[in-house]
Design a protein around this motif. Structure first.
Motif, PDB file in Angstrom:
ATOM      1  N   GLU A  85       0.831  -1.213   0.000  1.00  0.00           N
ATOM      2  CA  GLU A  85       0.000   0.000   0.000  1.00  0.00           C
ATOM      3  C   GLU A  85       0.860   1.256   0.000  1.00  0.00           C
ATOM      4  O   GLU A  85       0.554   2.247  -0.661  1.00  0.00           O
ATOM      5  N   LEU A  86       1.948   1.200   0.768  1.00  0.00           N
ATOM      6  CA  LEU A  86       2.865   2.345   0.826  1.00  0.00           C
ATOM      7  C   LEU A  86       3.492   2.567  -0.547  1.00  0.00           C
ATOM      8  O   LEU A  86       3.533   3.692  -1.044  1.00  0.00           O
ATOM      9  N   ALA A  87       3.955   1.482  -1.160  1.00  0.00           N
ATOM     10  CA  ALA A  87       4.620   1.596  -2.470  1.00  0.00           C
ATOM     11  C   ALA A  87       3.666   2.185  -3.508  1.00  0.00           C
ATOM     12  O   ALA A  87       4.044   3.075  -4.286  1.00  0.00           O
ATOM     13  N   ALA A  88       2.415   1.718  -3.495  1.00  0.00           N
ATOM     14  CA  ALA A  88       1.448   2.193  -4.480  1.00  0.00           C
ATOM     15  C   ALA A  88       1.166   3.685  -4.285  1.00  0.00           C
ATOM     16  O   ALA A  88       1.105   4.461  -5.248  1.00  0.00           O
ATOM     17  N   ARG A  89       1.018   4.086  -3.036  1.00  0.00           N
ATOM     18  CA  ARG A  89       0.706   5.499  -2.763  1.00  0.00           C
ATOM     19  C   ARG A  89       1.898   6.396  -3.079  1.00  0.00           C
ATOM     20  O   ARG A  89       1.727   7.518  -3.593  1.00  0.00           O
ATOM     21  N   ILE A  90       3.104   5.922  -2.790  1.00  0.00           N
ATOM     22  CA  ILE A  90       4.300   6.731  -3.075  1.00  0.00           C
ATOM     23  C   ILE A  90       4.452   6.909  -4.590  1.00  0.00           C
ATOM     24  O   ILE A  90       4.830   7.978  -5.067  1.00  0.00           O
ATOM     25  N   SER A  91       4.099   5.884  -5.353  1.00  0.00           N
ATOM     26  CA  SER A  91       4.134   6.009  -6.823  1.00  0.00           C
ATOM     27  C   SER A  91       3.159   7.090  -7.286  1.00  0.00           C
ATOM     28  O   SER A  91       3.472   7.892  -8.166  1.00  0.00           O
ATOM     29  N   GLU A  92       1.968   7.102  -6.673  1.00  0.00           N
ATOM     30  CA  GLU A  92       0.976   8.127  -7.041  1.00  0.00           C
ATOM     31  C   GLU A  92       1.491   9.525  -6.711  1.00  0.00           C
ATOM     32  O   GLU A  92       1.345  10.453  -7.499  1.00  0.00           O
ATOM     33  N   LEU A  93       2.089   9.664  -5.536  1.00  0.00           N
ATOM     34  CA  LEU A  93       2.616  10.979  -5.138  1.00  0.00           C
ATOM     35  C   LEU A  93       3.723  11.418  -6.103  1.00  0.00           C
ATOM     36  O   LEU A  93       3.786  12.584  -6.503  1.00  0.00           O
ATOM     37  N   GLY A  94       4.588  10.478  -6.468  1.00  0.00           N
ATOM     38  CA  GLY A  94       5.673  10.790  -7.402  1.00  0.00           C
ATOM     39  C   GLY A  94       5.122  11.249  -8.749  1.00  0.00           C
ATOM     40  O   GLY A  94       5.625  12.212  -9.348  1.00  0.00           O
ATOM     41  N   ALA A  95       4.081  10.569  -9.210  1.00  0.00           N
ATOM     42  CA  ALA A  95       3.478  10.923 -10.500  1.00  0.00           C
ATOM     43  C   ALA A  95       2.835  12.307 -10.424  1.00  0.00           C
ATOM     44  O   ALA A  95       2.956  13.127 -11.339  1.00  0.00           O
ATOM     45  N   GLN A  96       2.156  12.575  -9.311  1.00  0.00           N
ATOM     46  CA  GLN A  96       1.496  13.878  -9.134  1.00  0.00           C
ATOM     47  C   GLN A  96       2.527  15.009  -9.099  1.00  0.00           C
ATOM     48  O   GLN A  96       2.362  16.042  -9.764  1.00  0.00           O
ATOM     49  N   ILE A  97       3.598  14.812  -8.350  1.00  0.00           N
ATOM     50  CA  ILE A  97       4.656  15.833  -8.252  1.00  0.00           C
ATOM     51  C   ILE A  97       5.302  16.044  -9.629  1.00  0.00           C
ATOM     52  O   ILE A  97       5.542  17.176 -10.055  1.00  0.00           O
ATOM     53  N   SER A  98       5.555  14.964 -10.344  1.00  0.00           N
ATOM     54  CA  SER A  98       6.178  15.064 -11.683  1.00  0.00           C
ATOM     55  C   SER A  98       5.301  15.888 -12.611  1.00  0.00           C
ATOM     56  O   SER A  98       5.799  16.691 -13.407  1.00  0.00           O
ATOM     57  N   LYS A  99       3.987  15.690 -12.505  1.00  0.00           N
ATOM     58  CA  LYS A  99       3.041  16.417 -13.350  1.00  0.00           C
ATOM     59  C   LYS A  99       3.019  17.896 -12.951  1.00  0.00           C
ATOM     60  O   LYS A  99       3.088  18.780 -13.795  1.00  0.00           O
ATOM     61  N   ASP A 100       2.946  18.142 -11.652  1.00  0.00           N
ATOM     62  CA  ASP A 100       2.839  19.528 -11.165  1.00  0.00           C
ATOM     63  C   ASP A 100       4.085  20.360 -11.484  1.00  0.00           C
ATOM     64  O   ASP A 100       4.003  21.585 -11.583  1.00  0.00           O
ATOM     65  N   TYR A 101       5.243  19.711 -11.591  1.00  0.00           N
ATOM     66  CA  TYR A 101       6.499  20.455 -11.812  1.00  0.00           C
ATOM     67  C   TYR A 101       7.056  20.218 -13.220  1.00  0.00           C
ATOM     68  O   TYR A 101       8.254  20.386 -13.434  1.00  0.00           O
ATOM     69  N   GLU A 102       6.200  19.840 -14.147  1.00  0.00           N
ATOM     70  CA  GLU A 102       6.652  19.583 -15.512  1.00  0.00           C
ATOM     71  C   GLU A 102       7.427  20.790 -16.058  1.00  0.00           C
ATOM     72  O   GLU A 102       6.994  21.937 -15.896  1.00  0.00           O
ATOM     73  N   GLY A 103       8.577  20.561 -16.650  1.00  0.00           N
ATOM     74  CA  GLY A 103       9.388  21.649 -17.198  1.00  0.00           C
ATOM     75  C   GLY A 103      10.248  22.361 -16.170  1.00  0.00           C
ATOM     76  O   GLY A 103      10.983  23.292 -16.487  1.00  0.00           O
ATOM     77  N   GLU A 104      10.150  21.933 -14.898  1.00  0.00           N
ATOM     78  CA  GLU A 104      10.926  22.555 -13.813  1.00  0.00           C
ATOM     79  C   GLU A 104      11.793  21.474 -13.152  1.00  0.00           C
ATOM     80  O   GLU A 104      11.782  20.319 -13.569  1.00  0.00           O
ATOM     81  N   SER A 105      12.500  21.871 -12.107  1.00  0.00           N
ATOM     82  CA  SER A 105      13.210  20.879 -11.300  1.00  0.00           C
ATOM     83  C   SER A 105      12.773  21.060  -9.852  1.00  0.00           C
ATOM     84  O   SER A 105      12.205  22.095  -9.501  1.00  0.00           O
ATOM     85  N   VAL A 106      13.012  20.046  -9.033  1.00  0.00           N
ATOM     86  CA  VAL A 106      12.631  20.147  -7.613  1.00  0.00           C
ATOM     87  C   VAL A 106      13.840  19.897  -6.717  1.00  0.00           C
ATOM     88  O   VAL A 106      14.771  19.188  -7.086  1.00  0.00           O
ATOM     89  N   PHE A 107      13.782  20.505  -5.541  1.00  0.00           N
ATOM     90  CA  PHE A 107      14.844  20.398  -4.531  1.00  0.00           C
ATOM     91  C   PHE A 107      14.195  19.748  -3.309  1.00  0.00           C
ATOM     92  O   PHE A 107      13.471  20.401  -2.553  1.00  0.00           O
ATOM     93  N   LEU A 108      14.396  18.452  -3.164  1.00  0.00           N
ATOM     94  CA  LEU A 108      13.770  17.736  -2.049  1.00  0.00           C
ATOM     95  C   LEU A 108      14.589  17.944  -0.779  1.00  0.00           C
ATOM     96  O   LEU A 108      15.796  17.694  -0.761  1.00  0.00           O
ATOM     97  N   VAL A 109      13.933  18.385   0.265  1.00  0.00           N
ATOM     98  CA  VAL A 109      14.586  18.518   1.572  1.00  0.00           C
ATOM     99  C   VAL A 109      14.055  17.407   2.466  1.00  0.00           C
ATOM    100  O   VAL A 109      12.911  17.452   2.938  1.00  0.00           O
ATOM    101  N   CYS A 110      14.873  16.402   2.678  1.00  0.00           N
ATOM    102  CA  CYS A 110      14.470  15.256   3.496  1.00  0.00           C
ATOM    103  C   CYS A 110      14.779  15.538   4.962  1.00  0.00           C
ATOM    104  O   CYS A 110      15.917  15.868   5.313  1.00  0.00           O
TER     105      CYS A 110
END
Ligand code: 5GP
Length: 174
Positions: A13-38
């Motif tokens: 369940e975690l893996a599936a949801r993390i994939s969805e979040l990754g896809a959503q972030i990729s879509k929202d930042y299309e043409g840009e880059s992101v700086f992840l602060v862990c």
């Protein structure tokens, strides 16, 4: 007295949801880059899995904070124990948290990165416990909303134990 871990969110369940979040972030930042602060240490497992599922260019850096003393109740005061190595100025910062509880940590960090000149600041959390919120924080991406229980696994600890569990569980004392 022994500790039992009851599974709350299984690995799949975690893996599936993390994939969805990754896809959503990729879509929202299309043409840009992101700086992840862990935010260490709890968000490390989540941040690495999430980063692998983001398809726009990713920079990842790590920060350690503490808002808790030795107990499980937030003190409300956030301290930076380890700062970033890289400069977030002009970057699309996404703060990656394991769990949002009182909201004090994300509230503090959101303001910090605005003050440091980030181009934009968003937040993603693997888990949200809204029942315990003390400050109103806008979280852009949430993995799962969970009830007010102390959880471990997938990076989250109880006295430094259980971070390596591949699922999220609740500690039960026998
Ligand atoms: P906040 O500042 O939102 O109160 O706290 C966030 C931090 O508290 C999280 O990053 C995490 O380290 C810790 N925390 C909050 N709830 C839990 C929980 O249920 N389990 C564990 N292991 N840590 C928690």
């Amino acid at each position: 007295m022994s500790e039992n871990i009851r599974v709350l969110l299984p690995e799949e369940e975690l893996a599936a949801r993390i994939s969805e979040l990754g896809a959503q972030i990729s879509k929202d930042y299309e043409g840009e880059s992101v700086f992840l602060v862990c935010i260490l240490k709890g968000a490390a497992f989540f941040a690495c899995e999430l980063a692998k599922r983001i398809t726009v260019p990713v920079i990842i850096d790590f920060m350690a904070t503490s808002s808790y003393g030795s107990g499980t109740v937030s003190s409300g005061v956030v301290k930076i124990k380890k700062d970033l190595d890289l400069d977030p100025t002009g970057q699309n910062v996404i703060i990656v948290e394991d769990i949002i509880d009182s909201g004090n940590t994300l509230n503090y960090l959101g303001q910090l990165f605005k003050d440091r000149g980030a181009k934009s600041v968003r937040m993603v959390t693997m888990l949200d416990k809204p029942d315990r919120r003390e400050v109103d924080v806008h979280v852009d991406y949430t993995g799962f909303t969970i009830p007010d229980q102390f959880v471990v696994g997938y990076g989250l600890d109880y006295d430094q134990k259980y971070r390596n569990l591949p699922y999220i569980g609740v500690v039960e004392l026998d």
